[in-house]
Design a protein around this motif. Sequence first.
Motif, short mmCIF file in Angstrom:
data_model
loop_
_atom_site.label_atom_id
_atom_site.label_comp_id
_atom_site.label_asym_id
_atom_site.label_seq_id
_atom_site.Cartn_x
_atom_site.Cartn_y
_atom_site.Cartn_z
N LEU A 251 0.84 -1.20 0.00
CA LEU A 251 0.00 0.00 0.00
C LEU A 251 0.88 1.25 0.00
O LEU A 251 0.63 2.19 -0.77
CB LEU A 251 -0.92 0.00 1.22
CG LEU A 251 -1.73 1.28 1.45
CD1 LEU A 251 -2.73 1.48 0.33
CD2 LEU A 251 -2.44 1.22 2.81
N LEU A 252 1.88 1.29 0.86
CA LEU A 252 2.77 2.44 0.93
C LEU A 252 3.50 2.65 -0.40
O LEU A 252 3.61 3.79 -0.89
CB LEU A 252 3.80 2.25 2.05
CG LEU A 252 3.26 2.29 3.49
CD1 LEU A 252 4.36 1.90 4.46
CD2 LEU A 252 2.73 3.67 3.83
N ALA A 253 3.97 1.56 -0.99
CA ALA A 253 4.74 1.68 -2.23
C ALA A 253 3.89 2.24 -3.36
O ALA A 253 4.31 3.15 -4.10
CB ALA A 253 5.31 0.32 -2.62
N VAL A 254 2.67 1.72 -3.51
CA VAL A 254 1.81 2.15 -4.61
C VAL A 254 1.35 3.58 -4.39
O VAL A 254 1.34 4.41 -5.31
CB VAL A 254 0.61 1.20 -4.77
CG1 VAL A 254 -0.37 1.73 -5.81
CG2 VAL A 254 1.09 -0.20 -5.15
N ALA A 255 0.97 3.91 -3.15
CA ALA A 255 0.50 5.26 -2.86
C ALA A 255 1.59 6.29 -3.09
O ALA A 255 1.34 7.37 -3.62
CB ALA A 255 -0.01 5.33 -1.42
N ARG A 256 2.81 5.96 -2.70
CA ARG A 256 3.91 6.92 -2.86
C ARG A 256 4.35 7.05 -4.31
O ARG A 256 4.73 8.13 -4.76
CB ARG A 256 5.09 6.49 -1.99
CG ARG A 256 4.85 6.73 -0.51
CD ARG A 256 5.88 6.02 0.35
NE ARG A 256 5.66 6.30 1.77
CZ ARG A 256 6.23 5.62 2.76
NH1 ARG A 256 7.05 4.60 2.48
NH2 ARG A 256 5.97 5.93 4.03
N LEU B 195 -5.48 -6.94 1.11
CA LEU B 195 -5.64 -5.97 2.19
C LEU B 195 -7.05 -5.40 2.20
O LEU B 195 -7.67 -5.25 3.27
CB LEU B 195 -4.60 -4.85 2.03
CG LEU B 195 -4.52 -3.79 3.12
CD1 LEU B 195 -4.23 -4.41 4.48
CD2 LEU B 195 -3.45 -2.75 2.76
N GLU B 196 -7.58 -5.09 1.03
CA GLU B 196 -8.94 -4.56 0.94
C GLU B 196 -9.95 -5.59 1.42
O GLU B 196 -10.94 -5.25 2.09
CB GLU B 196 -9.24 -4.15 -0.50
CG GLU B 196 -8.48 -2.90 -0.94
CD GLU B 196 -8.75 -2.51 -2.37
OE1 GLU B 196 -8.75 -1.30 -2.68
OE2 GLU B 196 -8.98 -3.42 -3.20
N GLY C 227 -12.31 -4.97 4.42
CA GLY C 227 -13.68 -4.79 3.97
C GLY C 227 -13.94 -3.41 3.42
O GLY C 227 -15.02 -2.84 3.60
N ALA C 228 -12.94 -2.83 2.75
CA ALA C 228 -13.07 -1.48 2.23
C ALA C 228 -12.19 -1.31 1.01
O ALA C 228 -11.14 -1.96 0.88
CB ALA C 228 -12.68 -0.44 3.28
N GLY D 170 -8.42 4.35 2.45
CA GLY D 170 -7.03 4.18 2.05
C GLY D 170 -6.10 5.13 2.77
O GLY D 170 -4.99 4.76 3.18
N ARG D 171 -6.55 6.39 2.94
CA ARG D 171 -5.71 7.36 3.65
C ARG D 171 -5.55 6.97 5.11
O ARG D 171 -4.47 7.14 5.70
CB ARG D 171 -6.32 8.76 3.52
CG ARG D 171 -6.10 9.38 2.14
CD ARG D 171 -6.51 10.85 2.13
NE ARG D 171 -7.96 10.99 2.22
CZ ARG D 171 -8.75 10.99 1.15
NH1 ARG D 171 -8.25 10.85 -0.07
NH2 ARG D 171 -10.06 11.14 1.29
N GLU D 172 -6.62 6.44 5.71
CA GLU D 172 -6.52 6.00 7.10
C GLU D 172 -5.57 4.82 7.23
O GLU D 172 -4.74 4.77 8.14
CB GLU D 172 -7.91 5.62 7.62
CG GLU D 172 -7.89 5.18 9.08
CD GLU D 172 -9.28 4.79 9.58
OE1 GLU D 172 -9.36 4.25 10.70
OE2 GLU D 172 -10.27 5.03 8.86
N ALA D 173 -5.69 3.86 6.29
CA ALA D 173 -4.81 2.70 6.32
C ALA D 173 -3.35 3.11 6.11
O ALA D 173 -2.44 2.58 6.74
CB ALA D 173 -5.23 1.69 5.26
N MET D 174 -3.14 4.07 5.21
CA MET D 174 -1.78 4.51 4.95
C MET D 174 -1.18 5.21 6.16
O MET D 174 0.01 5.02 6.48
CB MET D 174 -1.76 5.44 3.74
CG MET D 174 -0.33 5.84 3.33
SD MET D 174 -0.27 6.67 1.75
CE MET D 174 1.50 7.00 1.63
#
Length: 305
Positions: A18-23, A48-49, A53-54, A70-74
């Motif tokens: 998640l961190l890699a893709v978002a960055r 992860l989704e 469940g999101a 996604g922002r909360e998870a990140m």
Amino acid sequence: MNGPDGPDGLDWSDLQALLAVARAGSFSAAAREGGASQPTLTRRIAGLEARLGAVLMERGAAGIRLTDAGREAMARAEAMEDAAARLSLSAARRGRGRGVTGVVRITASRIVTTYLLPPLIADLLDAEPGLEIELVASDQTSNLLRREADIALRMYRPTQADLVARKVGMLAIGLYAAPAYLDRHGTPETPEDLSRHRLLGYDRSDLVRRGFAAAGLPQPREAFRLRSDDQVAYWEAVAAGAGIGGGQVAVAARDARVRRVLPQAPIPPLELWIAAHAELRASARVRRVFDHLVEGLGRVVAATG
């Protein structure tokens, strides 16, 4: 944390994806910059989704966009990443004085990694049998706090907090071409002669064009008949005779395939800095590598400045 790897049993590798893709801004960019393939990243994000469940991110023509979830998870993933980094830094500090053994991860531009570092690292490995080096060739900025690298070589003064940085010197820049190209097209004697030559430049980056302009040699984009943002591919094109291009004097001095042209052209040099996290700098192995690179690169810069 409720699970073995993260909250509610989340897999840390999924959070790293998640961190890699978002960055990076897209799955393809994250795959190019990291060690995981695009299908692996896609699978990890999907897993992860499913666990949360999101939906965490939405894809679009401009890349991915994080949802609120996604922002909360990140944010949670970054907190975990920072905690792990600080734990690792603390362990490195406690390990000082145990001798020069273990792994040191170095990152530098592709040009520096390919053409300047190998002989310095070869000497270091001969001198330190217990040392292991991980060499990351990347033109992206690595985060030293998060242990993406232990030592970073950069062409600008690092401003990140808690870093120890030292200026190695100024890397002189010159114009070069292959002898075969000059035999076919002639050697430019004045800056005005460049308008009759094939120039090589970067593509999306305007660094080469700005360098020409700063030297009083402004050129339109169309004058750069071959353009590539991959600096190693760019230099190899110069050496292959594709045209005239800029390059580090320290690199060209070791490359018999090129000849310098217009040496009087006042092309601005590049600063060369070496940096490490302040806590890691106390580690014997990091300090040994840091000092070795400062000394070795300092000799290179002094010999070609």
